[in-house]
Design an enzyme around this catalytic site. Structure first.
Site, PDB file in Angstrom:
ATOM      1  N   HIS A 281     -10.115  -2.094  -8.203  1.00 25.67           N
ATOM      2  CA  HIS A 281      -9.140  -2.374  -6.386  1.00 25.67           C
ATOM      3  C   HIS A 281      -7.979  -2.505  -7.521  1.00 25.67           C
ATOM      4  O   HIS A 281      -7.566  -4.020  -7.371  1.00 25.67           O
ATOM      5  CB  HIS A 281     -10.156  -3.238  -6.167  1.00 25.67           C
TER       6      HIS A 281
ATOM      7  N   ASP B 224      -2.500   1.930  -4.071  1.00 32.01           N
ATOM      8  CA  ASP B 224      -1.434   2.237  -3.085  1.00 32.01           C
ATOM      9  C   ASP B 224      -0.370   2.679  -3.233  1.00 32.01           C
ATOM     10  O   ASP B 224       0.532   2.641  -4.003  1.00 32.01           O
ATOM     11  CB  ASP B 224      -1.644   1.219  -2.964  1.00 32.01           C
TER      12      ASP B 224
ATOM     13  N   GLU C  47      -8.614   2.361  -7.778  1.00 27.60           N
ATOM     14  CA  GLU C  47      -7.979   2.731  -6.525  1.00 27.60           C
ATOM     15  C   GLU C  47      -6.422   2.034  -6.929  1.00 27.60           C
ATOM     16  O   GLU C  47      -5.737   1.020  -7.471  1.00 27.60           O
ATOM     17  CB  GLU C  47      -8.702   1.947  -5.486  1.00 27.60           C
TER      18      GLU C  47
ATOM     19  N   GLU D 129      -4.808   5.681  -3.055  1.00 24.28           N
ATOM     20  CA  GLU D 129      -4.412   5.651  -1.088  1.00 24.28           C
ATOM     21  C   GLU D 129      -3.016   5.449  -0.655  1.00 24.28           C
ATOM     22  O   GLU D 129      -2.549   5.219  -1.872  1.00 24.28           O
ATOM     23  CB  GLU D 129      -4.602   3.718  -1.152  1.00 24.28           C
TER      24      GLU D 129
ATOM     25  N   HIS E 210       1.317  -1.894  -2.152  1.00 24.46           N
ATOM     26  CA  HIS E 210       0.199  -2.332  -0.869  1.00 24.46           C
ATOM     27  C   HIS E 210       1.378  -2.370   0.412  1.00 24.46           C
ATOM     28  O   HIS E 210       0.874  -1.797   1.443  1.00 24.46           O
ATOM     29  CB  HIS E 210      -0.727  -2.611  -1.010  1.00 24.46           C
TER      30      HIS E 210
END
Length: 247
Positions: free
Chosen positions: A14, A43, A41, A116, A56
């Site tokens: 993450h 953002d 992952e 994301e 994020h």
């Protein structure tokens, strides 16, 4: 779109390395890789001049020494910020990561990426389009494409239009009405939701529809064991120090 041969590993780090390094930075990716992870992952949002970068929050205050909305500032200003000092002295001076720098790091090292799409409020369509276009260009010759995910259906719709061959997943923090219909209408290959939302009937329903089942953010062994027993397909974790990605 149904992905028959799912090309992604079960374990995903993450934001690079969870909480062990400043999130969404190149330093975090390197630390996650040092723990054996090969999929990450992150953002991605847009600067005021449409440069995709990793962050994020909508605002800069929590994870940089800047202030205000990141999407309101040009990349020339954002690139000078300290995105590591908030975490610890060891990472002081770590810059914000451009999407291109992270992409090239992953491609050069054979790592996989879950992108994301994280629009600044009001920019879902534009962000989905630009991020998907750039991802398609960067991964044009790669064996395994990145997985594009978002909580924003408008961002996924724009990504689909811009780069229809890149796989997409719908992120959920609640099972709102018609969530599976929305995912199917967007041509998604996966549902990525808060791990607590999965139960046996929901997993069966998604898998019967030909979609994969992924979970965020799984940081406890009991939660990982429950998801494994349910037969889910992927786990996104902060605890790169606790979970072996080869388990």
């Amino acid at each position: 779109m149904t992905v028959v041969n799912w090309p992604y590993p079960r374990w995903v780090a993450h934001r690079g390395a969870g909480k062990l390094a400043p999130e969404n930075t190149l330093a975090a990716f390197r630390l996650g890789a040092a723990h054996g992870y090969r999929m990450f992952e992150c953002d991605v949002k847009l600067s005021a001049d449409d440069v995709p970068f990793l962050m994020h929050d909508a605002t800069l205050d929590r994870t940089t020494n800047g202030h205000g909305t990141g999407g309101d500032k040009p990349w020339s200003e954002l690139s000078l910020l300290d995105a590591g000092g908030w975490h610890s002295r060891a990472f002081a001076g770590e810059p914000l990561a451009s999407f291109e720098s992270i992409a090239r790091y992953c491609l050069r090292n054979g790592h996989l990426l879950n992108i994301e799409i994280k629009p600044t409020p009001g920019t879902a369509g534009r962000t989905g389009k630009v991020v998907a276009q750039r991802a398609a260009e960067l991964w044009a010759n790669a064996h395994t494409p990145p997985l594009l995910t978002s909580f924003e259906p408008d961002a996924l719709a724009a990504a689909r239009e811009a780069a229809p061959d890149l796989p997409r997943g719908l992120l959920l923090d609640a099972m709102h009405p018609n969530w599976l219909d929305i995912a199917q209408q967007l041509g998604c290959v996966a549902i990525v939701c808060n791990h607590a939302l999965w139960d046996a009937p929901t997993v069966a329903r998604v898998q019967a529809a030909g979609l994969r089942t992924l979970s965020y953010t799984v940081n406890d062994e009991w939660a990982a064991e429950r998801l494994t027993a349910l037969g889910t397909d992927g786990i996104i974790t902060d605890r790169v120090d606790l979970f072996s990605p080869t388990a």
